[in-house]
Design an enzyme around this catalytic site. Sequence first.
Site, PDB file in Angstrom:
ATOM      1  N   GLU A  15     -10.817   5.212  -0.297  1.00 22.15           N
ATOM      2  CA  GLU A  15     -10.702   3.760  -0.410  1.00 22.15           C
ATOM      3  C   GLU A  15     -10.128   3.197   0.877  1.00 22.15           C
ATOM      4  OE1 GLU A  15      -8.543   2.090  -3.733  1.00 22.15           O
ATOM      5  OE2 GLU A  15      -9.495   3.458  -5.137  1.00 22.15           O
TER       6      GLU A  15
HETATM    7  C1  NOJ Z   1      -6.457   0.993  -5.395  1.00 16.08           C
HETATM    8  C2  NOJ Z   1      -7.188   1.115  -6.693  1.00 16.08           C
HETATM    9  O1  NOJ Z   1      -7.583   2.436  -6.853  1.00 16.08           O
HETATM   10  C3  NOJ Z   1      -8.412   0.217  -6.783  1.00 16.08           C
HETATM   11  O2  NOJ Z   1      -8.907   0.278  -8.069  1.00 16.08           O
HETATM   12  C4  NOJ Z   1      -8.082  -1.189  -6.346  1.00 16.08           C
HETATM   13  O3  NOJ Z   1      -9.208  -2.022  -6.445  1.00 16.08           O
HETATM   14  C5  NOJ Z   1      -7.573  -1.131  -4.929  1.00 16.08           C
HETATM   15  N1  NOJ Z   1      -6.374  -0.319  -4.884  1.00 16.08           N
HETATM   16  C6  NOJ Z   1      -7.234  -2.507  -4.350  1.00 16.08           C
HETATM   17  O4  NOJ Z   1      -6.113  -3.004  -4.978  1.00 16.08           O
END
Ligand code: NOJ
Length: 570
Positions: free
Chosen positions: A414
């Site tokens: 991410e």
């Molecule tokens: C981490 C989380 O895993 C995800 O679901 C979320 O959208 C992002 N952070 C942004 O806050």
Amino acid sequence: MLPRCAFSVCHVLMLVLCLSAAEDFDWTKNDHGSFYYGTFPAGFSWGAGSSAYQTEGAWDKDGKGLSIWDVFSHKKGKIQQNETGDSSCEGYYKVKDDVSLMKELKLNHYRFSISWPRLLPTGIKSDHINEKGMQHYDQLIDHLLENKITPIVTLYHWDLPQVLQEKYGGWQNISMVNHFNEFANLCFERFGNRVKYWITFNNPWSVAVEGYETGEHAPGLKLRGTGAYRAAHHIIKAHAKVWHTYDTQWRAKQKGLVGISLSGDWGEPVDISNQKDIEAAERYVQFYLGWFATPIFHGDYPQVMKDFIGRKSVQQGLGTSRLPTFSPQEKSYIKGTCDFLGVGHFTTRYITQKNNPSSRSSSSYFSDRDLAELVDPRWPDPGSEWLYSVPWGFRRLLNFIKTQYGNPMIYVTENGVSEKMLCTELCDDWRIQYYKDYINEMLKAIKDGVNVKGYTAWSLLDKFEWDEGYSERFGLYYVDFRNKNKPRYPKASVQFYKRIISSNGFPNQREVENWRRKAVETCSSSNQLLAADPLTSHMEMVTEIVVPTVCTLSILLSAIFLMFLLRRRN
Ligand code: NOJ
């Protein structure tokens, strides 16, 4: 993600920093360098991500059971505007459409999560398997593979079956380890012939701290000072068990990899010549990413967590530490249970030493750390309150992982930025800037020798952003949530990310600037398209056209009012 309560201890700080480029990573220097033109290693995997509860919708369809997020979001006052993920992006019904978007981006992989209660409505395998849920993920996986997109599958992205919460207390209870293992084993059995990258847990820090300590996330418990540590302890054991299950029962046949996705902000000492600040910054990272990574790579919690929580527990008159302990057998069972490390990273903090009182009533994960978090007001923060764009922190975090955990294989699972927008806006120049700079810092980290194999932009679509509802949009694609068809529109960042992918990096300054110019040019026509989209109902048509108009009008009126005031003063 930093919960709001932690911001109360944040002081705003002005810091002047020297920025310069560096080939080799040097921890003693504040090298917040210039842009590096170059390409990624051949075979580097580019992707985008999502999670089940945030995008699927269909919360009560086709035999799905309730998750803790279904229940939490239906309680009044838990989510911004009392929104829910009931329909969200309707991703459950839009597999083909969404895979087309991925193709358009030329993605190599797509990261998504499986909803546990969609497969096992009560969470327990021996109760009932929901074949309709199975079919959904079969279809998604097959469609990805037909389009040469590798699935990276997360088993737990926060949507615990509600029955397990009610019956056992969720992650406070050790029985979750076996239930989760059964669920994971079922996924290996049914999907493992096609899925080769498994992530056990997504961001367990958030599950533990926001779910069981601050209560901002489901299940909303506020067990301060103990709840988070207990939840984390069971999650680490559950992760290890699932890794062993794969290792002994499936690996030889399926030849896949099992990792975990940890999130971590980088913590930089406020004063790099002050030993106390240096130690506080290290503690910040150890209490964040190290809390989970150290047991998984080295068999036990970071020494600094054991010391701090242990000492405070004694001062609070407790017989044992609030941080649970692993037995010697557990330590060796947990150590080394990671084929690759998933890293979720968004932002950075400056850290300084700050002693907190040790009374029993004030005990919490946050006060255990004895530090204060600070931000530089000049850091851009276009969206979420906690998310400042600090690209150089990413390179530092990646190098930290390399040195602390023996240079593991890393997939960035991410990374991205949100926007808080009342008006519809597809020309997301600030997101282009964020991706450009963060991806560039990752490239520098690879040059430093960090073993990063892939990158996942967060996220493919705008979606339900947990307690923030739909108010924060992380997507490369804009989703019109007011239209019941939930149409998707490309933001300018789609064009830009696509160019990075097809060039496998940044060829030269002229080209990269060209990409950006072109991306921003095309988005204005997408903006018009969005405004002119034929909508399904009169109601929607009115909102669609009215909202941008109201925005434009309010800006105009404010300008006229300002001019009027200025004239009167003169
Ligand atoms: C981490 C989380 O895993 C995800 O679901 C979320 O959208 C992002 N952070 C942004 O806050």
